[in-house]
Design a protein around this motif. Structure first.
Motif, PDB file in Angstrom:
ATOM      1  N   MET A  54       0.830  -1.199   0.000  1.00 38.23           N
ATOM      2  CA  MET A  54       0.000   0.000   0.000  1.00 38.23           C
ATOM      3  C   MET A  54       0.870   1.257   0.000  1.00 38.23           C
ATOM      4  O   MET A  54       1.731   1.401   0.860  1.00 38.23           O
ATOM      5  CB  MET A  54      -0.851  -0.027   1.262  1.00 38.23           C
ATOM      6  N   LYS A  55       0.659   2.133  -0.992  1.00 34.96           N
ATOM      7  CA  LYS A  55       1.503   3.335  -1.078  1.00 34.96           C
ATOM      8  C   LYS A  55       0.708   4.630  -0.969  1.00 34.96           C
ATOM      9  O   LYS A  55       1.279   5.714  -0.878  1.00 34.96           O
ATOM     10  CB  LYS A  55       2.249   3.326  -2.412  1.00 34.96           C
ATOM     11  N   ALA A  77      -8.232   8.788  -9.443  1.00 35.96           N
ATOM     12  CA  ALA A  77      -7.342   9.262  -8.377  1.00 35.96           C
ATOM     13  C   ALA A  77      -6.022   8.490  -8.428  1.00 35.96           C
ATOM     14  O   ALA A  77      -4.933   9.082  -8.350  1.00 35.96           O
ATOM     15  CB  ALA A  77      -8.012   9.108  -7.016  1.00 35.96           C
ATOM     16  N   ALA A  78      -6.097   7.165  -8.597  1.00 36.10           N
ATOM     17  CA  ALA A  78      -4.884   6.336  -8.672  1.00 36.10           C
ATOM     18  C   ALA A  78      -4.045   6.741  -9.888  1.00 36.10           C
ATOM     19  O   ALA A  78      -2.819   6.871  -9.801  1.00 36.10           O
ATOM     20  CB  ALA A  78      -5.260   4.859  -8.744  1.00 36.10           C
ATOM     21  N   GLU A  79      -4.744   6.978 -10.990  1.00 37.88           N
ATOM     22  CA  GLU A  79      -4.056   7.397 -12.223  1.00 37.88           C
ATOM     23  C   GLU A  79      -3.344   8.738 -12.003  1.00 37.88           C
ATOM     24  O   GLU A  79      -2.180   8.903 -12.384  1.00 37.88           O
ATOM     25  CB  GLU A  79      -5.119   7.516 -13.325  1.00 37.88           C
ATOM     26  N   TYR A  80      -4.014   9.698 -11.357  1.00 34.84           N
ATOM     27  CA  TYR A  80      -3.398  11.008 -11.098  1.00 34.84           C
ATOM     28  C   TYR A  80      -2.184  10.869 -10.167  1.00 34.84           C
ATOM     29  O   TYR A  80      -1.259  11.677 -10.221  1.00 34.84           O
ATOM     30  CB  TYR A  80      -4.408  11.986 -10.473  1.00 34.84           C
ATOM     31  N   GLY A 132      -4.210  -1.317  -7.097  1.00 31.08           N
ATOM     32  CA  GLY A 132      -3.958  -2.269  -6.014  1.00 31.08           C
ATOM     33  C   GLY A 132      -3.062  -1.738  -4.910  1.00 31.08           C
ATOM     34  O   GLY A 132      -2.948  -2.358  -3.853  1.00 31.08           O
ATOM     35  N   GLU A 133      -2.405  -0.587  -5.149  1.00 34.14           N
ATOM     36  CA  GLU A 133      -1.538  -0.012  -4.119  1.00 34.14           C
ATOM     37  C   GLU A 133      -2.228   1.106  -3.337  1.00 34.14           C
ATOM     38  O   GLU A 133      -1.596   1.817  -2.567  1.00 34.14           O
ATOM     39  CB  GLU A 133      -0.223   0.478  -4.744  1.00 34.14           C
ATOM     40  N   CYS A 134      -3.539   1.252  -3.572  1.00 33.00           N
ATOM     41  CA  CYS A 134      -4.276   2.338  -2.913  1.00 33.00           C
ATOM     42  C   CYS A 134      -5.323   1.803  -1.942  1.00 33.00           C
ATOM     43  O   CYS A 134      -6.016   0.837  -2.230  1.00 33.00           O
ATOM     44  CB  CYS A 134      -4.988   3.191  -3.956  1.00 33.00           C
ATOM     45  N   LEU A 135      -5.407   2.451  -0.807  1.00 29.58           N
ATOM     46  CA  LEU A 135      -6.454   2.144   0.174  1.00 29.58           C
ATOM     47  C   LEU A 135      -7.500   3.255   0.122  1.00 29.58           C
ATOM     48  O   LEU A 135      -7.172   4.428   0.316  1.00 29.58           O
ATOM     49  CB  LEU A 135      -5.857   2.073   1.584  1.00 29.58           C
ATOM     50  N   VAL A 136      -8.745   2.875  -0.153  1.00 30.25           N
ATOM     51  CA  VAL A 136      -9.829   3.855  -0.180  1.00 30.25           C
ATOM     52  C   VAL A 136     -10.436   3.977   1.217  1.00 30.25           C
ATOM     53  O   VAL A 136     -10.603   2.976   1.908  1.00 30.25           O
ATOM     54  CB  VAL A 136     -10.909   3.411  -1.203  1.00 30.25           C
ATOM     55  N   VAL A 137     -10.721   5.208   1.637  1.00 31.33           N
ATOM     56  CA  VAL A 137     -11.358   5.425   2.944  1.00 31.33           C
ATOM     57  C   VAL A 137     -12.751   6.003   2.700  1.00 31.33           C
ATOM     58  O   VAL A 137     -12.894   7.086   2.126  1.00 31.33           O
ATOM     59  CB  VAL A 137     -10.529   6.395   3.819  1.00 31.33           C
ATOM     60  N   GLU A 138     -13.770   5.273   3.110  1.00 34.40           N
ATOM     61  CA  GLU A 138     -15.160   5.587   2.741  1.00 34.40           C
ATOM     62  C   GLU A 138     -16.134   5.438   3.895  1.00 34.40           C
ATOM     63  O   GLU A 138     -15.924   4.624   4.785  1.00 34.40           O
ATOM     64  CB  GLU A 138     -15.616   4.594   1.657  1.00 34.40           C
ATOM     65  N   ASP A 139     -17.234   6.209   3.840  1.00 39.74           N
ATOM     66  CA  ASP A 139     -18.303   6.029   4.832  1.00 39.74           C
ATOM     67  C   ASP A 139     -19.565   5.438   4.203  1.00 39.74           C
ATOM     68  O   ASP A 139     -20.480   5.054   4.924  1.00 39.74           O
ATOM     69  CB  ASP A 139     -18.676   7.378   5.471  1.00 39.74           C
ATOM     70  N   ALA A 140     -19.626   5.393   2.865  1.00 36.94           N
ATOM     71  CA  ALA A 140     -20.862   4.970   2.196  1.00 36.94           C
ATOM     72  C   ALA A 140     -20.732   3.575   1.591  1.00 36.94           C
ATOM     73  O   ALA A 140     -19.657   3.209   1.092  1.00 36.94           O
ATOM     74  CB  ALA A 140     -21.209   5.962   1.086  1.00 36.94           C
TER      75      ALA A 140
END
Ligand code: BG6
Ligand code: MG
Length: 214
Positions: free
Chosen positions: A1-2, A153-156, A162-170
């Protein structure tokens, strides 16, 4: 995770009360029943899709696309006026300090919000410079649960999903993250969603998941 990709409403700030007030005013004027429970269904959903949910209870003459756009625009005007009252104190110290620490630990930070008002909100709460990348309602064609906003967002960030952790409430946001083959931390309502990889009770718990990279 980066990297971590944060949803905005319900994770970093709490604007659902403003969405509620604005939609309520519009619905009342049209004689449409609307309550907090229906408002909960609008989390993570785009403005036009939210309008369609509200119009499920509409019993008047059929509305043209232009009339629907006018209604959405009217809601947005009321909502933007309410957003004007936001200040940096609408972001908790816990959120600010956790983001600072994540950065110190070597993570990239991005925003992944369905809102077209995201940049305006970030300005109001003095977080415009807090992200390495911003993906919001202005750069997507499909809203959550489609993964587009997070994949952008990952592309930007120039990172694989696969190296991104999403933080969500929904729920719609967790579904979007999973559809994009990303890991998902769930806070608030999403803490107890079975698709959430990392349930977190408060924002600072992210520091237990994101260990120092350097
Ligand atoms: C999301 C909210 O962040 O943005 C939704 O959770 C909202 O409730 C959506 O409908 C779109 O917001 P905006 O600001 O583009 O009307
Ligand atoms: Mg949210």
């Amino acid at each position: 995770m980066k990297a971590l990709i944060f949803d905005l409403d319900g994770v970093i700030v709490f604007t659902d009360k403003f969405h509620y007030q604005a939609w309520k005013q519009m619905a009342d004027e049209m004689g449409i029943y609307f309550d907090e429970q229906i408002n909960n269904r609008l989390r993570g959903v785009s403005r036009m899709d939210s309008l369609e949910i509200i119009l499920e209870r509409y019993e008047g003459a059929p509305l043209s696309q232009q009339q629907k756009e006018n209604l959405a625009e009217k809601k947005n005007e009321i909502y933007r006026n309410l957003l004007q009252t936001m200040t940096p104190s609408d972001v908790s110290d816990e959120v600010r300090e956790t983001m600072k620490e994540l950065r110190m630990r070597g993570y990239k930070l991005a925003l992944g919000s369905s809102s077209k008002n995201a940049k305006f909100i970030l300005e109001k709460v003095a977080l415009s410079d807090a992200f390495d990348a911003i993906s919001d309602g202005t750069n997507i064609t499909k809203s959550k649960p489609d993964p587009e906003v997070f994949l952008k967002a990952a592309e930007y960030l120039n990172l694989p999903a696969g190296e991104c952790l999403v933080v969500e409430d929904a729920y719609a946001g967790i579904d979007a993250a999973k559809a994009g083959m990303m890991l998902a931390a769930g806070i608030g309502e999403a803490e107890n969603y079975d698709k959430t990889d990392y349930p977190i009770h408060s924002f600072g718990d992210l520091l237990k998941i994101a260990k120092p990279l350097r």
